[in-house]
Design an enzyme around this catalytic site. Structure first.
Site, PDB file in Angstrom:
ATOM      1  CG  ASN A  36      -0.221  -0.114   2.517  1.00  0.00           C
ATOM      2  OD1 ASN A  36       0.709   0.634   2.772  1.00  0.00           O
ATOM      3  ND2 ASN A  36      -0.623  -1.057   3.342  1.00  0.00           N
ATOM      4  CB  VAL A  45       2.476 -10.578  -3.113  1.00  0.00           C
ATOM      5  CG1 VAL A  45       2.226  -9.143  -3.491  1.00  0.00           C
ATOM      6  CG2 VAL A  45       3.779 -11.078  -3.700  1.00  0.00           C
ATOM      7  CG  ASP A  46       3.463  -5.439   1.371  1.00  0.00           C
ATOM      8  OD1 ASP A  46       4.699  -5.380   1.278  1.00  0.00           O
ATOM      9  OD2 ASP A  46       2.760  -4.575   1.939  1.00  0.00           O
TER      10      ASP A  46
END
Ligand code: AR6
Length: 181
Positions: A36, A45-46
């Site tokens: 974000n 995935v972050d």
């Protein structure tokens, strides 16, 4: 289901492919993250990239001061097999009337331009915005493939581009598109 890699484009004998897997395991020059705007971690995935890279990645991200939607910033890969991470913030899908398609194209374009300027040879993308941000996969896959093909047509780097799908539904949508185009 046939999970073999599918061809996005071929240039100078190098295949640019879509495949299924976990992006954090790839020993490429750059993997792309989909965080974000704060760049301070999250899920999907972050979360997986931060877990695999270790806490040094979050420390470097703290110093970047965030990133606008559609843009990108690069960090080291730390404990990842990839040398670098490009963090690009995809748009949240809000029905398609808020510039989402233009912003998503901007993500792929900015990452590829940054890779070109940095002399990066191999890049792996996840399917940006199609998880928590709910961008429809079919539209997103068309945008990804169009921008990647246009970049490969016009630029010498990166030499290798992969799109890594984490789930079968995403992979099947890409595979269908690539069979049609
Ligand atoms: N390797 C490859 N792809 C993955 C992996 C992995 N290890 N893990 C998940 N995916 P998402 P977004 C896929 O939600 O929609 C975060 O909380 C996943 O299955 O990660 O851009 C951020 O902090 C999906 O196909 O990213 C932001 O707040 C794709 O990656 C927000 O979510 C993207 O899903 C960003 O949402």
């Amino acid at each position: 289901m046939d999970l073999r890699p599918h061809l996005i484009a071929e240039r100078h004998g190098v295949r640019h492919e879509i495949l299924v897997g976990d992006i954090t395991k790839l020993a490429v020059d750059v993997i792309v993250n989909a965080p974000n705007t704060s760049l301070l971690g999250g899920g999907g995935v972050d979360g997986a990239i931060h877990r695999a890279a270790g806490p040094e990645l979050l420390e470097e991200c703290r110093r970047l001061g965030g990133c606008p939607t559609g843009s990108a910033k690069m960090t080291k890969g730390y404990r990842l097999p990839a040398k670098w991470v490009i963090h690009t913030v995809g748009p949240v899908w809000r029905g398609g009337t808020h510039g989402e398609e233009r912003l998503l194209a901007g993500c792929y374009r900015t990452c590829l331009d940054l890779a070109l300027r940095s002399g990066i040879r191999s890049v792996a993308f996840p399917s940006i915005s199609t998880g928590a941000y709910r961008f429809p996969v079919e539209r997103a896959s068309r945008i990804a493939v169009e921008v990647i093909r246009a970049h490969l047509d016009q630029n010498p780097l990166p030499e290798s581009v992969l799109v890594v799908c984490f789930d079968a539904a995403t992979y099947e949508t890409y595979a269908r598109l690539l069979q049609e185009t």
